[in-house]
Design a protein around this motif. Structure first.
Motif, short mmCIF file in Angstrom:
data_model
loop_
_atom_site.label_atom_id
_atom_site.label_comp_id
_atom_site.label_asym_id
_atom_site.label_seq_id
_atom_site.Cartn_x
_atom_site.Cartn_y
_atom_site.Cartn_z
N ALA A 150 1.05 -1.15 -0.03
CA ALA A 150 0.12 0.05 -0.33
C ALA A 150 0.70 1.43 0.50
CB ALA A 150 -0.99 -0.07 1.30
N GLY A 151 2.04 1.42 0.77
CA GLY A 151 3.42 2.60 0.97
C GLY A 151 3.20 2.43 -0.22
N PHE A 152 3.71 1.55 -1.14
CA PHE A 152 4.16 1.26 -2.80
C PHE A 152 2.80 1.98 -4.24
CE2 PHE A 152 4.46 -0.62 -6.44
CZ PHE A 152 5.88 0.26 -7.45
N ALA A 153 1.67 1.46 -3.42
CA ALA A 153 0.84 1.73 -4.83
C ALA A 153 0.50 3.30 -5.10
CB ALA A 153 0.01 0.22 -4.78
N LEU A 154 -0.03 3.61 -3.18
CA LEU A 154 -0.97 4.53 -2.67
C LEU A 154 -0.48 5.22 -2.15
CD1 LEU A 154 -3.61 1.71 -0.43
CD2 LEU A 154 -3.76 2.68 -3.00
N GLY A 155 0.68 5.09 -1.32
CA GLY A 155 1.93 6.24 -1.29
C GLY A 155 1.85 7.02 0.53
N TRP A 156 0.62 6.17 0.65
CA TRP A 156 0.25 6.47 2.06
C TRP A 156 -0.12 5.00 2.86
CZ3 TRP A 156 -3.67 6.07 5.77
CH2 TRP A 156 -3.12 6.80 6.95
N ASN A 157 0.63 4.70 4.14
CA ASN A 157 -0.61 3.15 4.32
C ASN A 157 -0.49 3.64 6.24
OD1 ASN A 157 3.31 3.03 4.15
ND2 ASN A 157 2.70 1.69 5.79
N PHE A 158 -1.42 3.40 7.62
CA PHE A 158 -1.28 3.01 8.24
C PHE A 158 -1.44 2.48 9.03
CE2 PHE A 158 -2.53 6.27 11.88
CZ PHE A 158 -1.82 6.07 12.54
N GLY A 159 -1.27 1.36 8.60
CA GLY A 159 -2.60 0.49 9.71
C GLY A 159 -3.56 -0.47 9.42
N GLU A 160 -4.32 0.26 8.22
CA GLU A 160 -5.39 0.10 7.24
C GLU A 160 -5.19 -0.58 6.24
OE1 GLU A 160 -8.57 -0.89 7.34
OE2 GLU A 160 -9.30 0.78 7.81
N GLY A 161 -5.91 -2.65 6.38
CA GLY A 161 -6.22 -3.50 5.92
C GLY A 161 -6.68 -3.75 4.81
N HIS A 162 -7.84 -2.33 5.20
CA HIS A 162 -8.54 -2.03 3.79
C HIS A 162 -8.15 -1.75 2.65
CE1 HIS A 162 -12.10 -2.90 6.85
NE2 HIS A 162 -11.59 -4.00 6.54
N LEU A 163 -7.23 -0.57 2.89
CA LEU A 163 -6.43 -0.06 1.80
C LEU A 163 -5.10 -0.98 0.87
CD1 LEU A 163 -5.07 2.79 3.46
CD2 LEU A 163 -6.96 2.63 1.60
N HIS A 164 -4.97 -2.43 1.56
CA HIS A 164 -4.69 -3.17 1.03
C HIS A 164 -4.64 -4.46 0.37
CE1 HIS A 164 -2.67 -4.31 4.57
NE2 HIS A 164 -2.49 -2.68 4.72
N ASP A 165 -6.31 -4.75 0.08
CA ASP A 165 -6.79 -5.84 0.17
C ASP A 165 -7.60 -6.55 -1.30
OD1 ASP A 165 -9.24 -4.81 -0.81
OD2 ASP A 165 -10.08 -4.60 1.66
N ASP A 166 -8.41 -6.36 -1.97
CA ASP A 166 -8.79 -7.43 -3.05
C ASP A 166 -8.81 -6.48 -3.71
OD1 ASP A 166 -10.93 -7.22 -0.96
OD2 ASP A 166 -11.64 -8.12 -2.99
N GLN A 167 -9.66 -4.70 -2.86
CA GLN A 167 -9.86 -3.35 -3.95
C GLN A 167 -8.66 -3.41 -4.62
OE1 GLN A 167 -11.59 -0.26 -1.65
NE2 GLN A 167 -11.58 0.89 -4.14
N LEU A 168 -7.12 -3.11 -3.75
CA LEU A 168 -6.15 -2.66 -4.19
C LEU A 168 -5.62 -3.87 -5.45
CD1 LEU A 168 -3.41 -1.12 -4.79
CD2 LEU A 168 -2.72 -1.70 -2.96
N LEU A 169 -5.78 -5.25 -5.22
CA LEU A 169 -5.28 -6.14 -6.25
C LEU A 169 -6.29 -6.06 -7.64
CD1 LEU A 169 -3.43 -8.78 -6.26
CD2 LEU A 169 -5.57 -10.19 -5.89
N ARG A 170 -6.62 -5.75 -7.39
CA ARG A 170 -7.95 -4.85 -9.16
C ARG A 170 -7.35 -4.74 -9.59
NH1 ARG A 170 -12.56 -6.93 -5.97
NH2 ARG A 170 -13.40 -4.76 -5.68
N ALA A 171 -6.72 -3.35 -9.50
CA ALA A 171 -6.21 -2.06 -9.39
C ALA A 171 -4.90 -2.72 -9.28
CB ALA A 171 -6.32 -1.22 -8.78
N VAL A 172 -3.46 -2.96 -9.15
CA VAL A 172 -2.75 -3.59 -9.86
C VAL A 172 -3.14 -4.91 -10.87
CG1 VAL A 172 -0.86 -4.85 -8.98
CG2 VAL A 172 -1.17 -3.50 -7.26
N GLN A 173 -3.92 -5.81 -10.70
CA GLN A 173 -4.17 -6.65 -11.74
C GLN A 173 -4.60 -5.97 -13.36
OE1 GLN A 173 -3.29 -8.86 -12.61
NE2 GLN A 173 -4.48 -10.47 -13.81
#
Length: 621
Positions: free
Chosen positions: A485-508
């Motif tokens: 999440a830190g690499f893909a979004l520029g920010w992370n703070f322990g929020e797992g909903h920022l690096h779940d399957d929603q981010l995976l679909r964006a990456v794919q």
């Protein structure tokens, strides 16, 4: 530990690379007990300077308000009501610029240490809308020029509000500077709300559950405004205390204290664990400290809000909470909410000291309670009962060891293709470290992040789930979702909903991985009324492969290194595809979501191994 070099375990790097993952985790977690992350002193200096800039910058900006005293004489104006209003705006601006929580080397931002605005001002970077199917004009996952304009509008609105003079309203007992005109807050309130609907990352980074909500209180007159500020603080304390009513928090206490820069004696750190180096479950000491912290956050704020009158006991309670927050600050938690704790300390003196005369009994408008009820009561209750629906930040379930997490699994050159396929303003953390250190130091340092995760209770479940999914494959690179999440979004703070399957679909959508190349294990937080945590396994190309749940008691009994192999106990497993795709699986053949294919259930019996309870597609277990 040196000024620039990290403290690493005494291992030969070439040998360490060849060890099985479980042995590497064992070495690193045992090292964590006595040395924590092994952070160089220069990193702590970085955070000290940053906190000084926050405090000094806030004081300087606020002192520019017409009618307040000079910066050199803060005693003459620090207690003015408008000072607290402007501190809220300044802190929101500071956070939404990526300067506060989730910044710097302790969140795996090594070079550069602060990058969030470079993402949010750049079209083409990833954005994650919270409700794309329900809110019009929010679909998609690419940052558009309109998003950049909205972000710039948030920054400009905050700066403009900070520049506003007081309205001259006379507040009894204080000067005639007055308060901010509430209409001046409208651009910031609206632009941040609209931006948050387009990208939840920005709203969370702004700490909207606290500062955006506080902006709405600007529309009430004094003293209702300050009653509202006090109730927001009470909600934050009580939310944090409620989040600690679990079995996870003692693991957090032990892990955090092991990493505390001022807790130096190794003998003292070993007391936090049952039998270092053999048994790294928390000892009774972290349990005691956890209970003290929980009682503190319930009882002392309750007294201040409902009974504090500015007398001796009020000031005794204030000093106690100052010590409490200073202790949290001194441990330098990995999410580095340092400025947040400074804000809390100032709030104690300002709200409950200088404005102790304003009590909840003076409340004049019931509309204030109607405004605060959803944010301070409804969302936290919903977030504790259904953590999958509410981020742990609006749910006020703070650093208590119980939040959504994920682990990403990369096969072959998938990690390199991830870096090449995304529009970003930084490189992957491992690459950043390689620009600062030699390859061996960068490799071992980078893996300390997974050691940190493993020290928590949920990290022990992740260890078991990783083994279940990989089943001994030795060409899999495991990366914590926070780093992705830190690499893909520029920010992370322990929020797992920022690096779940929603981010995976964006990456794919950007990288087009083949089946089996990238998989994500998502572990949801524990609901307050159940002793289980749901998990899901997603494949970038095939979609949802498996879901089920793990039991908290299984996490509590295990060491921070994997001990079960692929046999970690999972329950009520539903399968939508094989965890290890066959050569015949191709992109585009994935199940269309839950229900596509027939799922099997284990009826509370743990599945044994990566294939147990996982039927072929189209069959029933």
């Amino acid at each position: 530990m040196g000024f620039m070099n990290p403290q690493l375990p005494p291992v030969d790097a070439s040998t360490f690379r060849t060890l099985p993952r479980g042995e590497r985790v064992q070495i690193l977690t045992r090292h964590w007990v006595e040395h924590g992350f092994g952070t160089p002193y220069a990193v702590y200096l970085f955070y000290v300077v940053k906190c000084l800039l926050y405090a000094g910058g806030a004081a300087w900006v606020i002192s520019l308000t017409p009618g307040l005293g000079p910066l050199t004489d803060p005693a003459a104006w620090w207690s003015e009501p408008i000072v607290y209003q402007k501190l809220i705006v300044f802190t929101l601006l500071y956070e939404v610029l990526g300067l506060g929580c989730g910044s710097g080397p302790l969140t795996s931002r090594f070079n550069p240490p602060i990058v969030a605005p470079l993402y949010w001002l750049r079209p083409g970077t990833v954005r994650l809308p919270p409700w794309p199917d329900k809110v019009p004009l929010t679909r998609g996952d690419r940052r558009a020029p309109a998003d950049v304009v909205l972000y710039a509008a948030v920054l400009a609105s905050a700066v403009w509000l900070l520049s506003r003079p007081g309205d001259g309203t006379t507040v009894k007992g204080f000067g005639d500077v007055g308060l901010l005109d509430p209409l001046a807050a409208v651009p910031l309130v609206v632009s941040l709300a609209v931006l948050g609907l387009r990208d939840k990352t920005l709203f969370l980074a702004a700490r909207g559950e606290q500062y955006w909500l506080s902006l709405l209180i600007f529309f009430f007159p004094y003293p209702d405004m300050f009653i509202g500020f006090k109730l927001v603080m009470l909600g934050l304390w009580w939310g944090a205390a409620t989040s600690k009513l679990n079995h996870h928090f003692p693991f957090v206490v032990a892990t955090m204290m092991s990493n505390a820069p001022l807790v130096r004696p190794a003998r003292l750190k070993r007391l936090l664990y049952r039998d270092h180096p053999h048994d790294l479950r928390p000892s009774r000491l972290p349990f005691l400290l956890a209970h003290v912290g929980t009682v503190t956050e319930y009882a002392v704020p309750f007294y201040l809000v409902f009974f504090g009158d500015g007398g001796f006991w009020t000031w005794a309670a204030l000093i106690y909470l100052v010590v409490f927050h200073t202790h949290i600050f001194s441990t330098v938690p990995m999410g580095v909410p340092l400025e947040w704790n400074i804000f809390f300390v100032f709030s104690l003196f300002h709200l409950f000291g200088a404005h102790a005369g304003v009590t909840v009994g003076d409340l004049g408008s019931p509309w204030l309670l109607a405004l605060l009820l959803p944010g301070l009561v409804v969302l936290p209750i919903l977030g504790n009962v259904r953590p999958d629906l509410v981020s742990f930040l609006p749910a006020m379930r703070y650093y208590a060891g119980n939040w959504a997490t994920s682990v990403w699994l990369f096969k072959g050159d998938a990690l390199d293709r991830l870096e090449a396929g995304l529009t970003t303003a930084s490189r992957l953390p491992a690459r950043q470290l390689e620009s600062l250190y030699d390859a061996d130091t960068a490799m071992v340092t980078g893996q300390k992040v997974f050691a940190w995760r493993s020290m928590h209770s949920h990290g022990r479940a992740h260890n078991g789930l990783v083994d279940r999914v990989t089943d001994g494959q030795d060409d899999i690179e495991v990366m914590d979702g926070e780093l992705v999440a830190g690499f893909a979004l520029g920010w992370n703070f322990g929020e797992g909903h920022l690096h779940d399957d929603q981010l995976l679909r964006a990456v794919q959508a950007r990288c087009g991985f083949a089946p089996g190349e990238v998989r994500v294990i998502c572990l949801e937080a524990q609901p307050i009324h159940r002793q289980t945590q749901d998990y899901q396994v997603h494949d970038a190309a095939l979609g949802l492969l498996e879901r089920g749940h793990v039991k908290v008691r299984d996490m509590l009994d295990r060491q921070p290194w994997p001990t079960d192999g692929p046999g970690y106990p999972v329950y009520d497993v539903e399968s939508f595809g094989p965890l290890r795709p066959s050569a015949g699986d191709l992109p585009g053949t994935s199940a269309e979501g839950p229900g596509a294919g027939t799922a099997g259930e284990s009826s509370g019996t743990p599945a044994e191994g990566p294939g147990a309870g996982v039927p072929p597609r189209g069959t029933t277990a």
